[in-house]
Design a protein around this motif. Structure first.
Motif, PDB file in Angstrom:
ATOM      1  N   GLN A   1       0.973  -1.364  -0.031  1.00  0.00           N
ATOM      2  CA  GLN A   1      -0.405   0.211  -0.504  1.00  0.00           C
ATOM      3  C   GLN A   1       0.875   1.508  -0.108  1.00  0.00           C
TER       4      GLN A   1
ATOM      5  N   ARG B   1       1.171   5.882   1.148  1.00  0.00           N
ATOM      6  CA  ARG B   1       0.671   6.136   1.531  1.00  0.00           C
ATOM      7  C   ARG B   1       1.147   7.541   1.901  1.00  0.00           C
TER       8      ARG B   1
ATOM      9  N   ASP C   1       1.138  11.911   2.172  1.00  0.00           N
ATOM     10  CA  ASP C   1       1.191  12.848   3.386  1.00  0.00           C
ATOM     11  C   ASP C   1       0.474  14.024   2.307  1.00  0.00           C
TER      12      ASP C   1
ATOM     13  N   THR D   1      -3.998  12.418   5.054  1.00  0.00           N
ATOM     14  CA  THR D   1      -3.194  10.737   4.435  1.00  0.00           C
ATOM     15  C   THR D   1      -4.584  10.256   3.867  1.00  0.00           C
ATOM     16  N   TRP D   2      -3.822   9.624   2.972  1.00  0.00           N
ATOM     17  CA  TRP D   2      -4.647   9.074   1.915  1.00  0.00           C
ATOM     18  C   TRP D   2      -3.983   7.951   2.052  1.00  0.00           C
ATOM     19  N   MET D   3      -4.436   6.802   1.694  1.00  0.00           N
ATOM     20  CA  MET D   3      -4.374   5.373   1.370  1.00  0.00           C
ATOM     21  C   MET D   3      -4.589   4.413   0.004  1.00  0.00           C
TER      22      MET D   3
ATOM     23  N   VAL E   1       4.065   1.386   2.544  1.00  0.00           N
ATOM     24  CA  VAL E   1       4.285   0.420   4.023  1.00  0.00           C
ATOM     25  C   VAL E   1       3.383  -1.329   3.282  1.00  0.00           C
TER      26      VAL E   1
ATOM     27  N   GLU F   1       6.520   0.391   7.198  1.00  0.00           N
ATOM     28  CA  GLU F   1       6.855   1.396   6.477  1.00  0.00           C
ATOM     29  C   GLU F   1       8.223   1.808   5.485  1.00  0.00           C
TER      30      GLU F   1
END
Length: 403
Positions: A50, A52, A54, A66-68, A93, A98
């Motif tokens: 994944q 992430r 920021d 934040t956005w996954m 991630v 991370e």
């Protein structure tokens, strides 16, 4: 002492795990025309990977989120306010572990405001420019206002775009060769007429601009047009001559037709020669002339006893009410007969009256009471005419019709 070693080993293990997750690479941001796209790539295919994002804005107080996402790109078009500056960083991630942020701890900074101190300055493309050469060594340029053009093309954030850029007022610089001209535009379509050098083979313009919100406007190409050429003074003599000849010919044809109509009027629609003579329709009754028959008295005397009047059975019954207006040729015919005593001097002639015919012409006793049934045909009353010994009687018979 043992507790210190255990804590040290824990943090050392976390560092090794974190360093085992590779960060994203080739992180780039494209921001123009209020359309912002962040792209990156990853060096290996890892299960459960994944990313992430920021994201933050340099505001007071600072704003961050934040956005996954598992994708390798993200649409950041909502971060287009002309007065703000933004930053974004991508972290890989894997199963809770991370990587380091990419492209750096500070990420990518960007803004549409041209005076902000950021790494990437976003801008607007200049819409297509129409360049038209005019008389007196001038060109006319026209194009849509960049703010209106690009906000109108947006689908999801159109209202937000018009709200953030509430004014269409823009300032433009036009460079033609070594000359630079400037003008302001507050309309949906910007227009300007500028002088040019007549000696140039074509007139090209390079336009840059700045909106009232501080967004840069850049031209993607040069827009050109050829110099204005006056229409050639062609020799229209041939055209004039042909037009004159056609006009004269047309007028002559009209005069000739008028003269023909006056001197030779059109024939009447009723001409005696065109009317066919009236021919009566053939009658159902024969109208040919009866053939004359000469009767020899001696022969008639010998054979009259053998003649018995008879009537065939009628094909159609007749009534007294039947119209007999068509019977004209037989009203006054005189059939030839012999008197009862056999004397040729007595000839039987039918009169105008009619009576029921009979198949037997012999003597009948009117007092006998026997009723004559009749043959179905009418018969005229008989008239006795005296003839001399040497006189001849002429009779007529009607035409014989085929059955």
């Amino acid at each position: 002492m043992e507790s210190f070693h255990s804590v040290f080993l824990y943090f050392s293990w976390m560092t090794v795990v974190a360093s085992s997750v590779l960060p994203p690479v080739n992180v780039t941001l494209q921001c123009r025309n209020f359309h912002n796209v962040l792209k990156w790539s990853y060096p290996e295919d890892t299960t459960g990977l994944q990313f992430r994002l920021d994201i933050g804005a340099f505001l007071y107080p600072p704003d961050s989120r934040t956005w996954m996402t598992p994708a390798l790109q993200a649409n950041l078009s909502s971060l287009s306010h002309p007065k703000d500056s933004y930053y974004v960083a991508v972290t890989a991630v894997v199963n809770g572990s991370e990587s380091e942020p990419a492209p750096s701890d500070d990420g990518i900074t960007f803004s549409y405001f041209h005076e902000n101190l950021v790494g990437t300055k976003c801008y607007l493309d200049l819409p297509h420019v129409n360049v038209t050469a005019q008389r007196d060594n001038k060109v006319h340029i026209s194009f849509e206002n960049p703010i209106f053009f690009h906000c109108q093309k947006m689908k999801k954030n159109r209202k937000k775009c018009f709200k953030d850029n509430d004014s269409l007022d823009s300032f433009f610089k036009v460079k033609i060769l070594n000359q630079t001209y400037s003008f302001n535009c507050e309309e949906r379509v910007c227009e300007k007429t500028l002088p040019v050098d007549a000696a140039q083979e074509e007139h090209c313009v390079n336009i840059t601009g700045l909106t009232s919100q501080g967004i840069l406007v850049k031209s993607t190409q040069l827009y050109c047009d050829e110099p204005f050429h006056k229409p050639l003074q062609s020799n229209f003599t041939a055209i004039y001559v042909v037009s004159f000849i056609l006009a004269v010919a047309t007028f002559g044809v009209i005069l000739f037709m008028a003269y023909q109509k006056i001197t030779k009027p059109e024939p009447s629609s009723f001409e005696p020669s065109s009317v066919k003579p009236w021919v009566p329709k053939p009658s159902i009754w024969p109208t040919s002339t009866p053939e004359s028959v000469t009767v020899d008295p001696v022969e008639c005397l010998e054979r009259c006893d053998e003649v018995e009047p008879s009537s065939p059975t009628p094909l159609l019954p007749q009534t007294e009410e039947e119209d007999r207006t068509g019977i004209t040729d037989y009203d006054f015919r005189l059939p030839i007969g012999v008197s009862d005593n056999g004397d040729m001097s007595n000839v039987i002639e039918e009169g105008p009256g009619y009576m029921v015919g009979n198949t037997d012409l012999g003597d009948e006793d009117p007092g006998s009471g026997d009723e004559d049934p009749g043959s179905g045909y009418e018969r005229r009353d008989t008239v006795v005419v005296a003839l001399g010994p040497d006189e001849l009687a002429k009779g007529y018979r009607g035409p014989v019709t085929s059955e």
